[in-house]
Motif scaffolding. Structure first.
Motif, PDB file in Angstrom:
ATOM      1  N   ILE A  41       0.779  -1.275   0.089  1.00 42.43           N
ATOM      2  CA  ILE A  41       0.024   0.016   0.197  1.00 42.43           C
ATOM      3  C   ILE A  41       1.035   1.201  -0.150  1.00 42.43           C
ATOM      4  O   ILE A  41       1.733   1.412   0.823  1.00 42.43           O
ATOM      5  N   VAL A  44      -2.998   6.154   1.655  1.00 35.33           N
ATOM      6  CA  VAL A  44      -4.327   6.625   1.738  1.00 35.33           C
ATOM      7  C   VAL A  44      -4.517   8.156   1.830  1.00 35.33           C
ATOM      8  O   VAL A  44      -4.228   8.454   2.513  1.00 35.33           O
ATOM      9  N   VAL A  49      -7.396   4.325  -1.574  1.00 33.96           N
ATOM     10  CA  VAL A  49      -6.284   3.503  -1.110  1.00 33.96           C
ATOM     11  C   VAL A  49      -5.338   3.690  -2.518  1.00 33.96           C
ATOM     12  O   VAL A  49      -5.794   2.923  -3.677  1.00 33.96           O
TER      13      VAL A  49
END
Length: 64
Positions: A41, A44, A49
C-alpha cells in the motif's frame, strides 16, 4: 481458522497474516477478489487507497 480470510494457499496466506492485508473487490465478470499486503500500500488519501502493485500482481482469491 483455515476457512477464513485470506483465501490463498500456504506461504502466501502466512505472509498476508503476518504483514496485514486488504481485500480488493475486483468488479467484472469472472474476476475473483484479490488481496494486497500492507507493505504494498503506497498511501491512503482523500478516501482512496493507492497501491504499489498493478491488478495483475495482486494475489487472487482461491476458490474454496
Amino acid at each position: 481458522m483455515r476457512n477464513g480470510e485470506p483465501r490463498v494457499a500456504g506461504e502466501l496466506r502466512e505472509r498476508l497474516l503476518r504483514l496485514g492485508f486488504i481485500k480488493v473487490d475486483r468488479k467484472g465478470f469472472l474476476k475473483s477478489d484479490a488481496y494486497v499486503a500492507a507493505d504494498e500500500i503506497d498511501r491512503v488519501q482523500d478516501g482512496a487507497v493507492h497501491l504499489m502493485v498493478t491488478d495483475e500482481k495482486m494475489l487472487k482469491e482461491a476458490d474454496t
